[in-house]
Design a protein around this motif. Structure first.
Motif, PDB file in Angstrom:
ATOM      1  N   GLN A   1      10.761   0.992  26.919  1.00  0.00           N
ATOM      2  CA  GLN A   1      10.023  -0.299  27.384  1.00  0.00           C
ATOM      3  C   GLN A   1       8.731  -0.346  27.224  1.00  0.00           C
ATOM      4  OE1 GLN A   1      12.156  -0.028  31.039  1.00  0.00           O
ATOM      5  NE2 GLN A   1      12.224  -2.328  30.876  1.00  0.00           N
ATOM      6  N   ILE A   2       8.074   0.866  27.817  1.00  0.00           N
ATOM      7  CA  ILE A   2       6.525   1.199  27.743  1.00  0.00           C
ATOM      8  C   ILE A   2       6.000   1.068  26.250  1.00  0.00           C
ATOM      9  CG2 ILE A   2       4.862   2.848  28.352  1.00  0.00           C
ATOM     10  CD1 ILE A   2       6.568   3.845  30.572  1.00  0.00           C
ATOM     11  N   ASN A   3       6.863   1.621  25.317  1.00  0.00           N
ATOM     12  CA  ASN A   3       6.297   1.657  24.198  1.00  0.00           C
ATOM     13  C   ASN A   3       6.292   0.120  23.431  1.00  0.00           C
ATOM     14  OD1 ASN A   3       5.919   4.435  24.078  1.00  0.00           O
ATOM     15  ND2 ASN A   3       7.729   4.778  23.102  1.00  0.00           N
ATOM     16  N   LYS A   4       7.163  -0.572  23.744  1.00  0.00           N
ATOM     17  CA  LYS A   4       7.492  -1.939  23.320  1.00  0.00           C
ATOM     18  C   LYS A   4       6.359  -2.985  23.903  1.00  0.00           C
ATOM     19  CE  LYS A   4      12.305  -1.694  21.681  1.00  0.00           C
ATOM     20  NZ  LYS A   4      13.688  -2.177  22.106  1.00  0.00           N
ATOM     21  N   PHE A   5       6.034  -2.676  25.130  1.00  0.00           N
ATOM     22  CA  PHE A   5       5.175  -3.497  25.700  1.00  0.00           C
ATOM     23  C   PHE A   5       3.756  -3.001  25.328  1.00  0.00           C
ATOM     24  CE2 PHE A   5       1.862  -4.381  29.145  1.00  0.00           C
ATOM     25  CZ  PHE A   5       2.413  -5.867  29.636  1.00  0.00           C
ATOM     26  N   ALA A   6       3.511  -1.736  24.883  1.00  0.00           N
ATOM     27  CA  ALA A   6       2.242  -1.057  24.249  1.00  0.00           C
ATOM     28  C   ALA A   6       2.184  -1.936  22.953  1.00  0.00           C
ATOM     29  CB  ALA A   6       2.205   0.192  24.141  1.00  0.00           C
ATOM     30  N   ASP A   7       3.186  -2.247  22.099  1.00  0.00           N
ATOM     31  CA  ASP A   7       3.287  -2.799  20.899  1.00  0.00           C
ATOM     32  C   ASP A   7       2.958  -4.145  21.040  1.00  0.00           C
ATOM     33  OD1 ASP A   7       3.620  -0.266  19.628  1.00  0.00           O
ATOM     34  OD2 ASP A   7       5.540  -0.886  19.409  1.00  0.00           O
ATOM     35  N   ALA A   8       3.603  -4.782  22.113  1.00  0.00           N
ATOM     36  CA  ALA A   8       3.275  -6.478  22.063  1.00  0.00           C
ATOM     37  C   ALA A   8       1.793  -6.843  22.811  1.00  0.00           C
ATOM     38  CB  ALA A   8       4.407  -6.920  23.029  1.00  0.00           C
ATOM     39  N   THR A   9       1.093  -5.819  23.442  1.00  0.00           N
ATOM     40  CA  THR A   9      -0.153  -5.963  24.104  1.00  0.00           C
ATOM     41  C   THR A   9      -1.330  -5.336  23.447  1.00  0.00           C
ATOM     42  OG1 THR A   9       0.200  -4.427  25.581  1.00  0.00           O
ATOM     43  CG2 THR A   9       0.752  -6.360  26.231  1.00  0.00           C
ATOM     44  N   LEU A  10      -0.939  -4.622  22.433  1.00  0.00           N
ATOM     45  CA  LEU A  10      -1.735  -3.842  21.593  1.00  0.00           C
ATOM     46  C   LEU A  10      -2.739  -2.750  22.607  1.00  0.00           C
ATOM     47  CD1 LEU A  10      -3.299  -6.702  19.507  1.00  0.00           C
ATOM     48  CD2 LEU A  10      -1.337  -4.931  19.040  1.00  0.00           C
ATOM     49  N   ASP A  11      -1.969  -2.342  23.768  1.00  0.00           N
ATOM     50  CA  ASP A  11      -2.645  -1.336  24.608  1.00  0.00           C
ATOM     51  C   ASP A  11      -1.921   0.014  24.457  1.00  0.00           C
ATOM     52  OD1 ASP A  11      -3.515  -0.064  26.683  1.00  0.00           O
ATOM     53  OD2 ASP A  11      -2.977  -1.339  28.158  1.00  0.00           O
TER      54      ASP A  11
ATOM     55  N   GLN B   1      -3.250   3.012  25.150  1.00  0.00           N
ATOM     56  CA  GLN B   1      -3.760   3.983  25.715  1.00  0.00           C
ATOM     57  C   GLN B   1      -2.770   5.355  25.946  1.00  0.00           C
ATOM     58  OE1 GLN B   1      -6.002   4.951  29.960  1.00  0.00           O
ATOM     59  NE2 GLN B   1      -5.561   2.672  29.322  1.00  0.00           N
ATOM     60  N   TRP B   2      -3.109   6.312  25.643  1.00  0.00           N
ATOM     61  CA  TRP B   2      -2.369   7.846  25.676  1.00  0.00           C
ATOM     62  C   TRP B   2      -1.617   7.835  26.905  1.00  0.00           C
ATOM     63  CZ3 TRP B   2      -2.859  11.675  29.112  1.00  0.00           C
ATOM     64  CH2 TRP B   2      -4.487  11.793  29.703  1.00  0.00           C
ATOM     65  N   ILE B   3      -1.967   7.431  28.008  1.00  0.00           N
ATOM     66  CA  ILE B   3      -1.327   7.569  29.353  1.00  0.00           C
ATOM     67  C   ILE B   3      -0.117   6.893  29.496  1.00  0.00           C
ATOM     68  CG2 ILE B   3      -3.345   8.050  30.663  1.00  0.00           C
ATOM     69  CD1 ILE B   3      -3.113   5.506  32.097  1.00  0.00           C
ATOM     70  N   HIS B   4      -0.095   5.715  28.563  1.00  0.00           N
ATOM     71  CA  HIS B   4       1.177   5.254  28.396  1.00  0.00           C
ATOM     72  C   HIS B   4       2.219   5.671  27.386  1.00  0.00           C
ATOM     73  CE1 HIS B   4      -0.516   2.365  31.156  1.00  0.00           C
ATOM     74  NE2 HIS B   4      -1.361   2.116  30.489  1.00  0.00           N
ATOM     75  N   VAL B   5       1.717   5.869  26.348  1.00  0.00           N
ATOM     76  CA  VAL B   5       2.519   6.319  25.202  1.00  0.00           C
ATOM     77  C   VAL B   5       2.548   7.545  24.262  1.00  0.00           C
ATOM     78  CG1 VAL B   5       2.384   3.998  24.390  1.00  0.00           C
ATOM     79  CG2 VAL B   5       0.674   5.713  23.304  1.00  0.00           C
ATOM     80  N   ASP B   6       1.713   8.559  24.800  1.00  0.00           N
ATOM     81  CA  ASP B   6       1.825  10.106  24.346  1.00  0.00           C
ATOM     82  C   ASP B   6       2.281  10.912  25.359  1.00  0.00           C
ATOM     83  OD1 ASP B   6       1.165  12.481  23.502  1.00  0.00           O
ATOM     84  OD2 ASP B   6      -0.736  11.727  22.618  1.00  0.00           O
ATOM     85  N   GLU B   7       3.688  10.893  25.245  1.00  0.00           N
ATOM     86  CA  GLU B   7       4.139  11.796  26.234  1.00  0.00           C
ATOM     87  C   GLU B   7       4.116  13.193  26.530  1.00  0.00           C
ATOM     88  OE1 GLU B   7       8.625  11.104  26.411  1.00  0.00           O
ATOM     89  OE2 GLU B   7       8.082   9.857  24.420  1.00  0.00           O
ATOM     90  N   GLU B   8       3.552  14.071  25.526  1.00  0.00           N
ATOM     91  CA  GLU B   8       3.105  15.386  25.496  1.00  0.00           C
ATOM     92  C   GLU B   8       1.655  15.289  25.920  1.00  0.00           C
ATOM     93  OE1 GLU B   8       4.759  18.274  25.083  1.00  0.00           O
ATOM     94  OE2 GLU B   8       6.562  16.694  24.670  1.00  0.00           O
TER      95      GLU B   8
ATOM     96  N   SER C   1       3.563  12.690  33.461  1.00  0.00           N
ATOM     97  CA  SER C   1       4.367  12.067  32.515  1.00  0.00           C
ATOM     98  C   SER C   1       3.621  10.673  32.369  1.00  0.00           C
ATOM     99  CB  SER C   1       5.393  11.778  33.246  1.00  0.00           C
ATOM    100  OG  SER C   1       5.480  10.849  34.234  1.00  0.00           O
ATOM    101  N   THR C   2       4.007  10.015  31.246  1.00  0.00           N
ATOM    102  CA  THR C   2       3.763   8.662  30.938  1.00  0.00           C
ATOM    103  C   THR C   2       3.605   8.009  32.085  1.00  0.00           C
ATOM    104  OG1 THR C   2       5.631   8.028  29.890  1.00  0.00           O
ATOM    105  CG2 THR C   2       3.696   8.989  28.452  1.00  0.00           C
ATOM    106  N   ILE C   3       2.854   6.719  32.300  1.00  0.00           N
ATOM    107  CA  ILE C   3       3.073   5.565  33.252  1.00  0.00           C
ATOM    108  C   ILE C   3       3.089   4.484  32.581  1.00  0.00           C
ATOM    109  CG2 ILE C   3       1.997   7.154  34.965  1.00  0.00           C
ATOM    110  CD1 ILE C   3      -0.321   5.265  34.522  1.00  0.00           C
ATOM    111  N   ALA C   4       3.757   3.546  33.280  1.00  0.00           N
ATOM    112  CA  ALA C   4       4.039   2.057  32.895  1.00  0.00           C
ATOM    113  C   ALA C   4       2.640   1.301  32.792  1.00  0.00           C
ATOM    114  CB  ALA C   4       5.019   1.376  33.545  1.00  0.00           C
ATOM    115  N   HIS C   5       2.504   0.407  32.205  1.00  0.00           N
ATOM    116  CA  HIS C   5       1.400  -0.516  32.162  1.00  0.00           C
ATOM    117  C   HIS C   5       1.291  -1.058  33.483  1.00  0.00           C
ATOM    118  CE1 HIS C   5       1.956   0.314  27.889  1.00  0.00           C
ATOM    119  NE2 HIS C   5       0.631  -0.115  27.663  1.00  0.00           N
ATOM    120  N   GLY C   6       0.332  -1.553  34.483  1.00  0.00           N
ATOM    121  CA  GLY C   6       0.467  -2.192  35.494  1.00  0.00           C
ATOM    122  C   GLY C   6       0.974  -3.948  35.209  1.00  0.00           C
ATOM    123  N   TYR C   7       0.635  -4.179  33.984  1.00  0.00           N
ATOM    124  CA  TYR C   7       0.944  -5.519  33.602  1.00  0.00           C
ATOM    125  C   TYR C   7       2.266  -5.470  33.264  1.00  0.00           C
ATOM    126  CZ  TYR C   7      -3.827  -7.318  34.369  1.00  0.00           C
ATOM    127  OH  TYR C   7      -4.993  -7.488  34.869  1.00  0.00           O
ATOM    128  N   LEU C   8       2.984  -4.331  32.767  1.00  0.00           N
ATOM    129  CA  LEU C   8       4.369  -4.230  32.350  1.00  0.00           C
ATOM    130  C   LEU C   8       5.051  -4.519  33.757  1.00  0.00           C
ATOM    131  CD1 LEU C   8       7.119  -3.649  30.879  1.00  0.00           C
ATOM    132  CD2 LEU C   8       6.375  -1.293  31.001  1.00  0.00           C
TER     133      LEU C   8
END
Length: 154
Positions: free
Chosen positions: A32-42, A44-51, A61-68
């Motif tokens: 969900q987080i990755n798809k939201f990042a794709d949809a919003t062009l956001d 940022q590594w705190i959301h999508v780069d797990e390592e 760990s990664t965190i969800a976007h506030g707007y998600l």
């Protein structure tokens, strides 16, 4: 517990100040987080780069976007209430929102709703809701705020 059913402006008026309900828990996944990042062009590594989030991030760990999390309100609101006899519902406003706590990947969240106020705007019902998104096992909510909907009853 079933959904609250509201059929008129007058029925909303009787509920002012009351908790209308609590949604079911929803697990926020990395997908969900990755798809939201794709949809919003956001991306940022705190959301999508797990390592990197595990090693360099403040949360382990990664965190969800506030707007998600905010975008999940209609889904959760629909679990709480069924408004009948309407032509249309309009998302009208968001006020005094504060993101209090990050939602870590795989956290379970739910929404608690209290009816703050009801007004008649020339035949359109304007409701304001106190919204609180809770994170399972965490005393601090993900966010709190006021959202406004306009219901056009038949």
């Amino acid at each position: 517990m079933g959904k609250l059913i509201v059929r008129s402006h007058e029925e909303f008026e009787k509920l002012v100040g009351q908790e209308l309900g609590i949604s079911e828990y929803l697990t926020v996944t990395q997908d969900q987080i990755n798809k939201f990042a794709d949809a919003t062009l956001d991306h940022q590594w705190i959301h999508v780069d797990e390592e990197r989030a595990k090693t360099e991030g403040a949360f382990g760990s990664t965190i969800a976007h506030g707007y998600l999390t905010l975008s999940l309100l209609p889904y959760m609101w629909d679990q709480i209430i069924q408004v009948e006899n309407i032509k249309m519902l309009v998302n009208y406003g968001i006020d005094s929102f504060k993101f209090n706590q990050p939602v870590l990947v795989n956290s379970r969240i739910r929404t608690r709703v209290v009816l703050r106020s009801v007004a008649n705007l020339r035949g359109i019902t304007k409701i304001q809701l106190d919204i609180r998104m809770e994170i399972e096992g965490n005393r601090k909510p993900a966010f709190e705020g006021i959202t406004t909907f306009l219901y056009h009853f038949i």
